[in-house]
Write an enzyme that holds these catalytic residues in place. Structure first.
Site, short mmCIF file in Angstrom:
data_model
loop_
_atom_site.label_atom_id
_atom_site.label_comp_id
_atom_site.label_asym_id
_atom_site.label_seq_id
_atom_site.Cartn_x
_atom_site.Cartn_y
_atom_site.Cartn_z
N CYS A 54 0.84 -1.23 -0.01
CA CYS A 54 -0.06 -0.18 -0.02
C CYS A 54 0.96 1.24 0.02
O CYS A 54 1.28 1.65 -0.98
CB CYS A 54 -1.08 -0.06 1.13
SG CYS A 54 -2.41 1.11 0.77
N HIS A 57 -3.76 -5.14 0.08
CA HIS A 57 -3.07 -5.78 1.23
C HIS A 57 -3.28 -7.09 1.48
O HIS A 57 -4.15 -7.83 1.69
CB HIS A 57 -3.86 -5.02 2.63
CG HIS A 57 -3.66 -3.78 2.78
ND1 HIS A 57 -2.66 -3.08 3.66
CD2 HIS A 57 -4.21 -2.59 2.19
CE1 HIS A 57 -2.84 -1.89 3.83
NE2 HIS A 57 -3.71 -1.64 2.69
N GLU A 104 -2.00 -9.24 3.20
CA GLU A 104 -1.98 -10.06 4.49
C GLU A 104 -3.35 -10.34 4.98
O GLU A 104 -3.66 -11.23 5.84
CB GLU A 104 -1.24 -9.08 5.48
CG GLU A 104 -1.99 -7.84 5.95
CD GLU A 104 -1.75 -6.64 4.86
OE1 GLU A 104 -1.07 -7.00 3.60
OE2 GLU A 104 -2.01 -5.53 5.08
N1 GLN Z 1 -1.79 6.64 2.61
C1 GLN Z 1 -2.02 5.99 1.63
C2 GLN Z 1 -3.40 6.26 0.94
O1 GLN Z 1 -4.26 6.58 1.65
C3 GLN Z 1 -1.90 4.50 1.69
C4 GLN Z 1 -2.81 3.92 2.42
C5 GLN Z 1 -2.48 2.48 3.08
O2 GLN Z 1 -1.09 2.13 3.23
N2 GLN Z 1 -3.21 1.73 3.81
O3 GLN Z 1 -3.48 5.77 -0.14
#
Ligand code: GLN
Length: 541
Positions: A382, A508, A510
């Site tokens: 992410c 994600h 995970e």
């Molecule tokens: N801050 C980034 C976004 O909102 C990544 C979010 C995250 O890592 N879950 O896109």
């Protein structure tokens, strides 16, 4: 009709109610019963999405886009379930529903009260889960500690459920700490006795007590718990310290807990099938190799902020018979002192997790650059994916001030930018791009090798994305986007094919990783770390 098992906690929080709940689920599942799990969080937030992970631990994301308590992740992993967001009930949700009903006039003429209106809404939600999930047994974990002010309406609701659903169909399990005194090594049951008394004062007599203790409780302690708790001695169990949490269902079942629960609920005793579970536990406990991972993050002081990531790495490790040790490294230190970057050479791989806001981003970008230049296996998730794009743009594409507009709104090269549909969003709660979305994978890529297919479904939680205006320049310099949204508008996976293992995803993985089926990107990363460490010239999948 489903049976209900309610799990409460006493003496203090973090006593292991979540693991006990999951373990009960496992004991029932291995006997062939279908279960689901509900987590009740007595806080007033509608969901966990607006809470700081550094204080409360990670926000878990469900397939249907719920931002829930991290305990749901524990249940999903233990029980191999995909739970919907309605399985996390909070005070905020209950009041939101009741207050909007009141404003609509549904209770016209009436005084709206905790009993019956709030408690009825709690019961309605618990029963709705039972109905929709069509399971044999619904496990309900009541967050917090018995006696907390916020928890009282929930305990009142579950008290009423015994009257309405019947003695035979409801079971109360109380989990409480039994401390061992340093000086005399004595097991002290008094705090547990008090918490049982507190529960009884509310009107709930526990059926089963699970003593959480450093060691297996002795007979004297067990007898005291039974006597003062007014329960049979064979309804007292002990969750003692074990080397991995995945041992807990096994040790509780050995003490007869699964058998006792079936008997008490009047459901047929079946022989539990533990083979697959035991195989996994044994591979965790008897590793042949070790992999050391440097996790460079912002919430590095609290391992629970990354709990699903930690677990997914361990699942990957179990599949290669490797134990995983993770060092949580504060990203900001690399901003102050670049020479510290060489510490990263001590690791078999570098992992950059999710994150929000500017703090620590420059440090993470430096760590990613170090991993890329030194060909250390790298996985970014992410924010880790987005910052890998920033690093590549700066150092390979010559866009020196490239950045995410989340970090610097004024950057002349916004390689990561707010998603168009996010621009008008003002409210913070449940407004990110959330939950499972399809991803199309390109053939002849590392992603294809790992995922073994052209379409996957993965969970998301973000507002920013790779800016379309920069796709070309990034790709021209050798970065491959090997996964994208089916409409081709959003980049989801990146890889650098000339590296040993350099892989990152907008989603994600995970959240979908399970003990016996590790998520492919985590497995790939751990396997690559191991292969590189063993001197192989190429990672073998
Ligand atoms: N801050 C980034 C976004 O909102 C990544 C979010 C995250 O890592 N879950 O896109």
């Amino acid at each position: 009709m489903a049976n209900f098992v309610f799990v409460t906690g006493g003496v203090l929080s973090s006593v292991g109610k979540g693991i006990t709940t999951s373990s009960i689920g496992k004991m029932l599942q291995t006997r062939g019963y279908k279960v689901t799990t509900i987590k009740i969080d007595p806080y007033v937030n509608v969901d966990a999405g607006t809470m700081n992970p550094y204080i409360h631990g990670e926000v878990y994301v469900t397939d249907d886009g719920g931002e829930t308590d991290l305990d749901l992740g524990g249940y999903e992993r233990f029980l191999n379930l995909n739970l919907p967001k309605v399985n996390n009930i909070t005070t905020g949700q209950i009041y939101q529903t009741i207050i909007s009903k009141e404003r609509r006039g549904d209770f016209l003429g009436k005084c709206v009260q905790i009993v019956p209106h709030i408690t009825n809404e709690i019961k309605r939600r618990i029963r709705l889960v039972a109905k929709q999930s069509k399971v044999d047994i619904v496990l309900v974990e009541c967050g917090g500690t018995v006696g907390d002010m916020e928890g009282l309406p929930f305990l009142e609701a579950i008290r009423q459920m015994r009257l309405e659903d019947g003695f035979a169909n409801t079971l109360y399990v109380h989990v409480a700490l039994v401390p061992i005194l340093d000086v005399t090594s004595e097991m002290k049951t008094k705090p547990l006795q008090h918490s049982v008394n507190e529960l009884r004062r509310i009107g709930i007599q526990p059926d089963i007590v699970v003593a959480r203790c450093r060691k297996m409780i002795d007979l004297e302690a067990l007898r005291k718990i039974a006597l003062f708790g007014t329960i049979p001695e064979n309804a007292v169990f002990c969750s003692y310290k074990v080397s991995t949490i995945y041992q807990v269902p096994l040790i509780l079942d050995e003490q007869g807990m699964g058998k006792y629960i079936c008997k008490r609920l009047g459901i047929p005793q079946k022989r539990p099938k533990w083979n697959e579970w035991k195989r996994f536990v044994s591979s965790v406990e008897n590793p042949h190799f070790e992999v050391k991972i440097g996790l460079v993050g912002k919430y590095a002081g609290l391992a629970d902020s990354y709990i699903s990531m930690n677990e997914a790495l361990r699942h990957g490790g179990a599949a290669c018979r490797a134990s995983i040790s993770i060092d949580y490294i504060k990203a900001e230190q690399f901003e102050r002192d670049m020479t510290k970057l060489k510490l990263l050479r001590n690791y078999d791989g570098i992992f950059i997790p999710y994150g929000f806001g500017p703090r620590g981003t420059e440090g993470k970008i430096k760590a990613i650059g170090f991993a890329r230049e030194n060909d250390l296996p790298f996985l970014g998730i992410c924010y880790g994916f987005q910052l890998a794009v920033v690093e590549f743009a700066r150092n390979k594409c010559g866009l020196e001030d490239a950045n995410s507009t989340e970090v610097n709104r004024e950057t002349t090269n916004p390689v990561i930018d707010l998603m168009p549909e996010q621009r008008g969003v003002k409210y913070k709660g449940a407004t990110m791009r959330l939950g499972a979305h399809k991803i199309r994978i390109k053939k002849d890529t590392l992603a294809y090798t790992l995922y073994k297919g052209e379409e996957i479904l993965e969970r998301h939680r973000h507002r920013w994305e790779v800016n379309q205006d920069y796709w070309n320049v990034l790709q021209k310099h050798g970065l491959i986007f090997s996964g994208e949204s089916p409409d081709g508008k959003r980049m989801e996976i990146l890889e650098l094919p000339d590296k040993f293992f350099f892989f990152a995803s907008q989603f994600h993985g995970e959240f979908k990783s399970r003990p016996s089926s590790p998520d492919p990107e985590y497995y790939g990363f751990v396997k690559a770390c191991l292969d590189k460490k063993q001197g192989k010239t190429k990672a073998e999948f």
